[in-house]
Each structure stands twice: as C-alpha cells, then as structure tokens.
Enzyme design. Structure first.
Site, PDB file in Angstrom:
ATOM      1  N   SER A   1       0.849  -1.182   0.000  1.00 25.72           N
ATOM      2  CA  SER A   1       0.000   0.000   0.000  1.00 25.72           C
ATOM      3  C   SER A   1       0.886   1.234   0.000  1.00 25.72           C
ATOM      4  O   SER A   1       1.975   1.224   0.594  1.00 25.72           O
ATOM      5  CB  SER A   1      -0.911   0.032   1.233  1.00 25.72           C
TER       6      SER A   1
ATOM      7  N   TYR B   1      -0.944  -0.443  10.480  1.00 27.20           N
ATOM      8  CA  TYR B   1      -1.252  -0.867   9.106  1.00 27.20           C
ATOM      9  C   TYR B   1      -0.141  -0.416   8.168  1.00 27.20           C
ATOM     10  O   TYR B   1       0.381  -1.196   7.358  1.00 27.20           O
ATOM     11  CB  TYR B   1      -2.593  -0.289   8.666  1.00 27.20           C
TER      12      TYR B   1
END
Length: 262
Positions: free
Chosen positions: A140, A153
C-alpha cells in the site's frame, strides 16, 4: 505448448483478490484460492470454472492463525504446478494507535506481514531451484506515508515493500520475479470491516482498474507497481535519492552536524 502455471491467491473471496482470480482465470490459469469465507470462495470458484473453463481449488484458511498458514505453506511447497503466488490477504483496523487494542495489532501484523513472509518463504526455495516463478505482494502507498496516521497498518505495508525489494534482490538472479503492488484507497470491503466512517472516506480507485494496472506492471516485470502514481519520475527520483545515500551509510565516524564542542 507448455501449461500455464497455477496461481495461488490469498484473500480471494472478495475485492482485489477476487479480481485477481477473475483476471488470471481469463488468461487460462488454474487457481488455488484462499480465504476465510468458504461460501464466497465456492461461489467464485463455481462461476469461474463455468466462465473460464479452468480448474480451481478452494482452501479455507484464516491467515491470522499459524496452523492455517502452515496448511497453505505445505501446499506451496509440495504443489509443483503452482508457479505464481499472489499475497493479497490483508486487514485494517479503524482508530488511532493509542485507541486500538493489542489484539488488533497482533492480528494486523499476523495477516499483513507474518503470513506474507511465511508464504513467500514457503515457495521461494522451489521457485529458485526451478529458476522460474513469480511472487506478487500487495502492499500500500500507506507504507510510504506515516502522515496518514495508520501507524500499524502502514508499518506492515512498509514491511511488505521492503520484503519484496529484498526478495527481488536475492531471488531475481535465480529467475524468480517479485513484484510489490502499492494501491492507494481502493473500493473494497476492507473499509467497512475496519469500522471506517463512510462519510470520511476519500475518493477510491475501482478494484478492476487497480488489478488491471497491477497486471500490466506484472507483464512488464516491474519490481514496484504504483497504479495511482501518474508521474512515474517521482518514484524514480525517490529511488535514485535512496541509492545516493548508500555510500554515506558506510562512514565510520559520525557526521559533522553531530559533533559536540568540548
């Protein structure tokens, strides 16, 4: 004519994983699809068998559980037909670091980092020995942006990028292709599962567009594919700056700015 390699895809019951399954099935690849939701996996498998005429095995596994990871590892080590691993499974948790629970953090790291590492390791020896194979790790852009505030995350996704780059350096000369894919906000169920406020969500890329871009990078054998980044020169400059720092890391004395006057 040689047979196309089987593709094992984690997190394949919905979103990015399901789109990868559809695209690879249309290309004529047999699949092994892995996720927790067996019902969704079976429905996807039934549809793709009918539409694409490929063989599909369904593996129900929760990649936060070590024993479940071990079952998928075993399949990767022993099934010589598998020539592509797509490490897609991932989760997110809403809220700030100090408000999230330790259990949330443990699960994030287990699914987003530990499972990715273990599955890549399970298949890497066989791929290296064969001099062929591909590992696709879904990271990501959050892993590059601590300012987004998604600390754990983002840390797991930074791990995925570094792991991918390290594996490319180690395994590339042995014939194994490793790709890191860095999406930005993508319209998947990860947001609702994380408990995010729909009104606070940013504009998002459609899942099919994301996967089609990622597969274009795959076909071109890009080491890092960033579908939302339109100006590729920025990533090239980022990489060049990083490489330019490397000689400085070999210095044996501290930089002058850290000198303390007596």
């Amino acid at each position: 004519m040689s047979r196309l390699p089987t593709v094992l895809i984690t997190g394949a019951s919905s979103g990015i994983g399901a789109a990868y399954a559809e695209r690879f099935a249309r290309r004529g690849h047999d699949l092994v699809i892995v996720a927790r939701d067996t019902g969704r996996l079976e429905a996807l498998a039934t549809r793709l068998r009918s539409e694409a005429g490929v063989a599909i095995d369904v593996v129900s596994a929760d990649l936060a559980i070590s024993d479940d990871i071990a079952r998928v590892e075993k399949r990767l080590r022993e099934d010589s037909s598998i020539g592509v691993l797509v490490n897609n499974a991932g989760i997110s948790v809403a809220g700030s670091f100090d408000k999230q629970s330790s259990a949330d953090h443990d699960r994030l790291v287990a699914v987003n980092a530990t499972a990715v590492m273990r599955l890549a390791h399970a298949v890497s020896g066989r791929f290296a020995e064969a001099g062929d194979g591909a590992i696709v790790n879904i990271g990501s852009v959050v892993g590059l942006v601590p300012e987004f505030g998604q600390t754990i995350y983002g840390a797991t996704k930074a791990f995925v990028l570094f792991l991918s780059q390290g594996l490319a350096f180690e395994l590339g000369p042995k014939g194994v292709y490793v790709q890191a894919v860095l999406p930005a906000a993508t319209a998947t169920e990860i947001w609702s599962r994380a408990g995010a406020d729909p009104a606070a969500l940013p504009p998002m890329m459609e899942v099919g567009a994301l996967v089609d871009a990622a597969l274009s990078g795959f076909d071109r054998r890009e080491p890092v594919t960033i579908p939302p980044l339109h100006d590729e020169s920025k990533w090239t400059a980022f990489q060049a700056t990083r490489m330019a720092m490397l000689p400085g890391f070999a210095q044996s004395i501290p930089a002058a700015r850290y000198k303390v006057d007596a």
